[in-house]
Design a protein around this motif. Structure first.
Motif, PDB file in Angstrom:
ATOM      1  N   THR A 107      11.673 -48.827  78.386  1.00 45.43           N
ATOM      2  CA  THR A 107      12.489 -48.812  79.435  1.00 45.43           C
ATOM      3  C   THR A 107      13.050 -50.291  79.863  1.00 45.43           C
ATOM      4  O   THR A 107      12.042 -51.522  79.061  1.00 45.43           O
ATOM      5  N   GLU A 108      13.832 -50.429  81.080  1.00 46.17           N
ATOM      6  CA  GLU A 108      13.961 -51.790  81.024  1.00 46.17           C
ATOM      7  C   GLU A 108      12.746 -52.681  81.499  1.00 46.17           C
ATOM      8  O   GLU A 108      12.615 -53.824  81.454  1.00 46.17           O
ATOM      9  N   GLU A 109      12.167 -52.131  82.215  1.00 46.61           N
ATOM     10  CA  GLU A 109      10.650 -52.275  82.561  1.00 46.61           C
ATOM     11  C   GLU A 109       9.790 -52.565  81.645  1.00 46.61           C
ATOM     12  O   GLU A 109       8.863 -53.758  82.116  1.00 46.61           O
ATOM     13  N   GLU A 110       9.631 -52.183  80.799  1.00 57.66           N
ATOM     14  CA  GLU A 110       8.708 -52.284  79.530  1.00 57.66           C
ATOM     15  C   GLU A 110       8.966 -53.392  79.235  1.00 57.66           C
ATOM     16  O   GLU A 110       8.170 -54.000  78.485  1.00 57.66           O
ATOM     17  N   ARG A 111      10.522 -53.452  79.215  1.00 58.88           N
ATOM     18  CA  ARG A 111      10.884 -54.287  77.832  1.00 58.88           C
ATOM     19  C   ARG A 111      11.272 -56.065  79.035  1.00 58.88           C
ATOM     20  O   ARG A 111      10.829 -56.572  77.801  1.00 58.88           O
ATOM     21  N   VAL A 112      10.828 -56.037  79.728  1.00 50.99           N
ATOM     22  CA  VAL A 112      10.836 -57.441  80.446  1.00 50.99           C
ATOM     23  C   VAL A 112       9.691 -57.170  80.526  1.00 50.99           C
ATOM     24  O   VAL A 112       8.691 -58.738  81.134  1.00 50.99           O
ATOM     25  N   ARG A 113       7.590 -56.581  80.795  1.00 45.61           N
ATOM     26  CA  ARG A 113       6.859 -56.552  81.078  1.00 45.61           C
ATOM     27  C   ARG A 113       5.948 -56.840  79.573  1.00 45.61           C
ATOM     28  O   ARG A 113       5.612 -57.786  79.412  1.00 45.61           O
ATOM     29  N   SER A 115       7.802 -58.442  76.814  1.00 44.50           N
ATOM     30  CA  SER A 115       8.852 -58.812  76.296  1.00 44.50           C
ATOM     31  C   SER A 115       8.960 -58.993  75.205  1.00 44.50           C
ATOM     32  O   SER A 115       8.912 -59.266  73.397  1.00 44.50           O
TER      33      SER A 115
END
Length: 146
Positions: A107-113, A115
């Motif tokens: 998800t977008e949140e996982e992509r950031v968290r 990396s």
């Protein structure tokens, strides 16, 4: 530097895969960083070297460098080049009886968290007790108990 010894030129871009070329370059260089072929402080291939190795134009190379920069893996020093600034740490996750693993895009949140960038899937472990744990697939090794 690893890419001067042919490592990069031995890796091929798959123009028929449907995956964008700049993202393939990101994955190749990221994997070289993770595997220690491009250690911290090492200069990554320049646009001219990417063109020679893979036949890509400078814009494609610049797009790849920008993605690596967003992931915090490289920094560009004007007039000098682009250098590796960090390497994601590998970690091992142990499965227990009843655990399940699946792979999916983050998800977008996982992509950031985690990396992951735009190419790397996540490994999602659903523990026997129902707890869900997502991991960056590029740097996670899963082991199972006998």
């Amino acid at each position: 530097m690893a890419y001067e010894h042919g490592t990069v030129s031995q890796v091929r871009i798959d123009y028929d895969s449907g995956e964008r070329v700049y993202l393939q370059i990101v994955r190749i260089i990221r994997d070289m960083i993770i595997n220690g072929e491009l250690p911290v402080g090492t200069q990554i291939p320049s646009g001219a070297q990417m063109k020679r190795a893979w036949g890509v134009n400078r814009l494609t190379g610049a797009m790849a460098v920008e993605e690596l920069r967003k992931a915090g893996l490289v920094v560009t020093k004007p007039g000098l080049g682009t250098f590796v600034t960090g390497a994601p740490a590998r970690h091992t996750v142990r499965l227990r009886p009843g655990d399940q693993v699946m792979s999916r895009m983050p998800t977008e949140e996982e992509r950031v968290r985690l990396s992951t960038g735009y190419l790397t899937p996540v490994l999602v472990i659903t523990r026997a007790d129902g707890q869900i744990e997502p991991y960056n697939a590029a740097v996670t090794v899963i082991t199972a108990s006998p």
